[in-house]
Design a protein around this motif. Structure first.
Motif, PDB file in Angstrom:
ATOM      1  N   SER A 176       1.578  -1.791  15.804  1.00  0.00           N
ATOM      2  CA  SER A 176       1.344  -1.366  14.417  1.00  0.00           C
ATOM      3  C   SER A 176      -0.099  -1.604  13.984  1.00  0.00           C
ATOM      4  O   SER A 176      -0.489  -1.223  12.879  1.00  0.00           O
ATOM      5  CB  SER A 176       2.281  -2.147  13.492  1.00  0.00           C
ATOM      6  OG  SER A 176       1.993  -3.524  13.594  1.00  0.00           O
TER       7      SER A 176
ATOM      8  N   LYS B 288      -3.338  -0.573  14.400  1.00  0.00           N
ATOM      9  CA  LYS B 288      -4.326   0.370  13.866  1.00  0.00           C
ATOM     10  C   LYS B 288      -3.921   0.856  12.468  1.00  0.00           C
ATOM     11  O   LYS B 288      -4.724   0.827  11.531  1.00  0.00           O
ATOM     12  CB  LYS B 288      -4.447   1.554  14.835  1.00  0.00           C
ATOM     13  CG  LYS B 288      -5.608   2.452  14.509  1.00  0.00           C
ATOM     14  CD  LYS B 288      -5.576   3.704  15.346  1.00  0.00           C
ATOM     15  CE  LYS B 288      -6.460   4.753  14.726  1.00  0.00           C
ATOM     16  NZ  LYS B 288      -6.066   6.097  15.111  1.00  0.00           N
ATOM     17  N   HIS B 289      -2.672   1.300  12.341  1.00  0.00           N
ATOM     18  CA  HIS B 289      -2.240   1.864  11.062  1.00  0.00           C
ATOM     19  C   HIS B 289      -2.138   0.793   9.980  1.00  0.00           C
ATOM     20  O   HIS B 289      -2.471   1.035   8.815  1.00  0.00           O
ATOM     21  CB  HIS B 289      -0.903   2.589  11.228  1.00  0.00           C
ATOM     22  CG  HIS B 289      -0.967   3.712  12.210  1.00  0.00           C
ATOM     23  ND1 HIS B 289      -1.957   4.652  12.166  1.00  0.00           N
ATOM     24  CD2 HIS B 289      -0.200   4.029  13.266  1.00  0.00           C
ATOM     25  CE1 HIS B 289      -1.797   5.511  13.157  1.00  0.00           C
ATOM     26  NE2 HIS B 289      -0.730   5.149  13.846  1.00  0.00           N
ATOM     27  N   LEU B 290      -1.663  -0.383  10.383  1.00  0.00           N
ATOM     28  CA  LEU B 290      -1.542  -1.474   9.407  1.00  0.00           C
ATOM     29  C   LEU B 290      -2.927  -1.906   8.925  1.00  0.00           C
ATOM     30  O   LEU B 290      -3.134  -2.165   7.732  1.00  0.00           O
ATOM     31  CB  LEU B 290      -0.810  -2.652  10.058  1.00  0.00           C
ATOM     32  CG  LEU B 290      -0.223  -3.694   9.109  1.00  0.00           C
ATOM     33  CD1 LEU B 290       0.799  -3.055   8.185  1.00  0.00           C
ATOM     34  CD2 LEU B 290       0.444  -4.817   9.880  1.00  0.00           C
TER      35      LEU B 290
ATOM     36  N   GLU C  58      -5.653  -0.038   8.832  1.00  0.00           N
ATOM     37  CA  GLU C  58      -6.194   1.007   7.950  1.00  0.00           C
ATOM     38  C   GLU C  58      -5.568   0.936   6.567  1.00  0.00           C
ATOM     39  O   GLU C  58      -6.256   1.078   5.553  1.00  0.00           O
ATOM     40  CB  GLU C  58      -5.923   2.392   8.552  1.00  0.00           C
ATOM     41  CG  GLU C  58      -6.945   2.800   9.581  1.00  0.00           C
ATOM     42  CD  GLU C  58      -6.730   4.215  10.102  1.00  0.00           C
ATOM     43  OE1 GLU C  58      -5.884   4.942   9.558  1.00  0.00           O
ATOM     44  OE2 GLU C  58      -7.420   4.582  11.068  1.00  0.00           O
ATOM     45  N   THR C  59      -4.260   0.710   6.531  1.00  0.00           N
ATOM     46  CA  THR C  59      -3.560   0.628   5.244  1.00  0.00           C
ATOM     47  C   THR C  59      -4.081  -0.562   4.442  1.00  0.00           C
ATOM     48  O   THR C  59      -4.335  -0.442   3.239  1.00  0.00           O
ATOM     49  CB  THR C  59      -2.031   0.502   5.464  1.00  0.00           C
ATOM     50  OG1 THR C  59      -1.617   1.542   6.342  1.00  0.00           O
ATOM     51  CG2 THR C  59      -1.268   0.611   4.168  1.00  0.00           C
TER      52      THR C  59
ATOM     53  N   ARG D  35      -6.954  -2.015   4.727  1.00  0.00           N
ATOM     54  CA  ARG D  35      -8.347  -1.714   4.348  1.00  0.00           C
ATOM     55  C   ARG D  35      -8.364  -0.808   3.120  1.00  0.00           C
ATOM     56  O   ARG D  35      -9.173  -0.984   2.213  1.00  0.00           O
ATOM     57  CB  ARG D  35      -9.010  -1.043   5.546  1.00  0.00           C
ATOM     58  CG  ARG D  35     -10.492  -0.996   5.565  1.00  0.00           C
ATOM     59  CD  ARG D  35     -11.086  -2.315   6.047  1.00  0.00           C
ATOM     60  NE  ARG D  35     -12.539  -2.233   6.068  1.00  0.00           N
ATOM     61  CZ  ARG D  35     -13.240  -1.998   7.166  1.00  0.00           C
ATOM     62  NH1 ARG D  35     -12.650  -1.844   8.305  1.00  0.00           N
ATOM     63  NH2 ARG D  35     -14.549  -1.945   7.106  1.00  0.00           N
TER      64      ARG D  35
ATOM     65  N   LEU E  75      -0.335 -10.399   6.373  1.00  0.00           N
ATOM     66  CA  LEU E  75       0.461  -9.174   6.423  1.00  0.00           C
ATOM     67  C   LEU E  75       0.847  -8.832   7.863  1.00  0.00           C
ATOM     68  O   LEU E  75       1.988  -8.460   8.130  1.00  0.00           O
ATOM     69  CB  LEU E  75      -0.342  -8.022   5.801  1.00  0.00           C
ATOM     70  CG  LEU E  75       0.345  -6.663   5.743  1.00  0.00           C
ATOM     71  CD1 LEU E  75       1.545  -6.705   4.810  1.00  0.00           C
ATOM     72  CD2 LEU E  75      -0.623  -5.595   5.268  1.00  0.00           C
TER      73      LEU E  75
END
Lengths: 220, 221
Positions: A113, A115-117, A119-120, A122, A134
């Motif tokens: 998870s 990369k997406h976590l 980015e979210t 950020r 988180l």
């Protein structure tokens, strides 16, 4: 024997639990943050660290035991500490074996998870501390499995602990080394009883862990 | 105000974005449109500061960004929204609940977010942003996996947020029609380069480039 709770059996269970608990605790204390750092951090030597950890995952327990034995033997670097054939040195050997496992498993959990976590987080301008928290909370179920795997490996280990612990009665004898000894002596009943206790402990730990996760979910 | 100068993004030897000059004024609502791989998401990521790049970028003010694959945290719907807030628990929950109302998710506030549908997850991702104030709002295909009703809810919530905050809005979308509803300027990208920069009406009626014509025609039929 199980029903009457033989004194020696209780002592063996106690030593096993103590050794497994502390080795899992220390391994997770070192391995969980390192696993996150390897996956999410950007620093020199990251790849080398990752490769080293995955190589050490396959470290044979007897080799780990031998290394620790040589370090803590009378003429070893840490010989003056007089820790050989104690539960403490058994924990050290276990930490050497389990920490790479915790690092690698944590790293692969985070990578799913990550990369997406990231980015979210950020995008929401979360602080570094909150982002790290988180990552841990979002992956708590998978990370709990990492902890359970570490505990499982620790409680089932025999090679390293018999080498550095010496399987001394009333002192460093744990369930796995006792099973080995009793089997060699032909006392299969006692060996089998210990095996059942070992399985029971694993079951209790697993049930406890899943209950803990469930309770946390309803708290959300 | 957002000012890009000679922005270049490469993955290995492949150039995925090359923007010599781009200026977006404060309070402007801009849609980035184009086919898959045209560089919309890359440009948003660069402005959001998520990925490194070559060139010069000036982006004044606070930025909120909703990535294309915005992840719902494995916690309750309400906690997803309160997580980025600070202050007393009760206050945070009140603010979060209001945001959930705006996207029509208030009834699901106790549910774990991992059980939401794609459309609900997109609305939750937006609600997480609505509890903050910002100068620049970046949305990467916010209605990519959302049905018509959900799209309307998201678009309305975004519009009222932009109006209240007087912020700059940049939305990446495949749909020229959504671009018309959401923005007063459309930038079309093709293979990482800016090929159109006009009002949504102009793009729909008279695209300047062959690619623009082809893209709009595909949406008409």
């Amino acid at each position: 024997m199980l029903l009457t709770m033989d004194k020696e059996l209780i002592q063996i269970i106690g030593v096993t639990l103590k050794m497994s608990f502390f080795s899992t605790l220390i391994s997770c204390f070192l391995g969980l943050p390192l696993g996150v750092l390897i996956e999410r951090g950007r620093f020199w030597g990251r790849r080398t660290l990752k490769k080293t950890a995955s190589t050490l995952m396959g470290l044979p327990p007897v080799v780990a035991g031998l290394i620790v034995y040589m370090l803590f033997t009378k003429y070893g670097i840490f010989g003056s500490l007089g820790l050989l054939f104690t539960v403490e040195v058994m924990v050290i050997a276990q930490v050497l074996l389990i920490t790479p496992v915790v690092i690698c498993l944590t790293s692969s959990v985070i990578s799913v998870s990550g990369k997406h976590l990231s980015e979210t987080a950020r995008g929401l301008s979360l602080s570094k501390g909150k982002t790290l928290l988180l990552f841990v909370f979002h992956n708590r179920r998978a990370l709990l499995s990492v902890v359970l795997t570490a505990f499982g490996r620790s409680i089932a280990e025999v090679g390293a602990v018999s080498l550095v612990g010496g399987n001394i009665q009333w002192k460093t004898r744990v369930m796995t080394t006792a099973i080995l000894l009793e089997t060699n002596k032909g006392k299969f009943t006692f060996a089998l009883a210990l095996g059942m206790v070992l399985l029971l402990i694993s079951l209790i730990v697993n049930i406890g862990a899943s209950l803990l996760t469930k309770r946390r979910d309803s708290d959300d | 105000m957002i000012k890009c100068e000679n922005i270049l993004k490469k993955y290995s030897d492949r150039t995925v974005l090359s923007i010599p000059q781009l200026e977006i004024k404060s309070g402007e609502s801009v849609c980035l449109t184009g086919a898959n791989g045209s560089g919309k998401s890359t440009l948003l990521k660069i402005i959001a500061g998520v990925i490194p790049f070559e060139g010069k970028l000036e982006a004044q003010g606070s930025i909120l960004y909703m990535p294309q694959k915005s992840l719902c945290f494995d916690m309750s719907v309400l906690s997803n929204v309160t997580y980025s807030l600070s202050g007393k628990k009760k206050d945070k929950e009140e603010i979060a609940f209001e945001a959930l109302k705006k996207v029509g998710l208030e009834a699901l506030y106790k549910k774990n977010a991992s059980g939401l549908s794609g459309g609900e997850a997109a609305r939750l991702s937006l609600a997480r942003l609505l509890v903050h104030e910002c100068d620049i709002l970046l949305l990467d295909e916010p209605t990519g996996a959302v049905d018509i009703e959900g799209t309307e809810i998201i678009e309305n919530a975004v519009k009222s947020f932009v109006k209240e905050n007087k912020c700059t809005l940049i939305t990446a979308t495949h749909s020229p029609l959504q671009a018309k509803r959401m923005s007063d300027r459309v930038i079309m990208l093709e293979k990482g380069e800016k090929v159109e920069d006009s009002s949504p009406e102009e793009l729909l009626i008279a695209p300047k480039t062959d690619f623009g014509k082809k893209f709009v025609d595909m949406w008409r039929y």
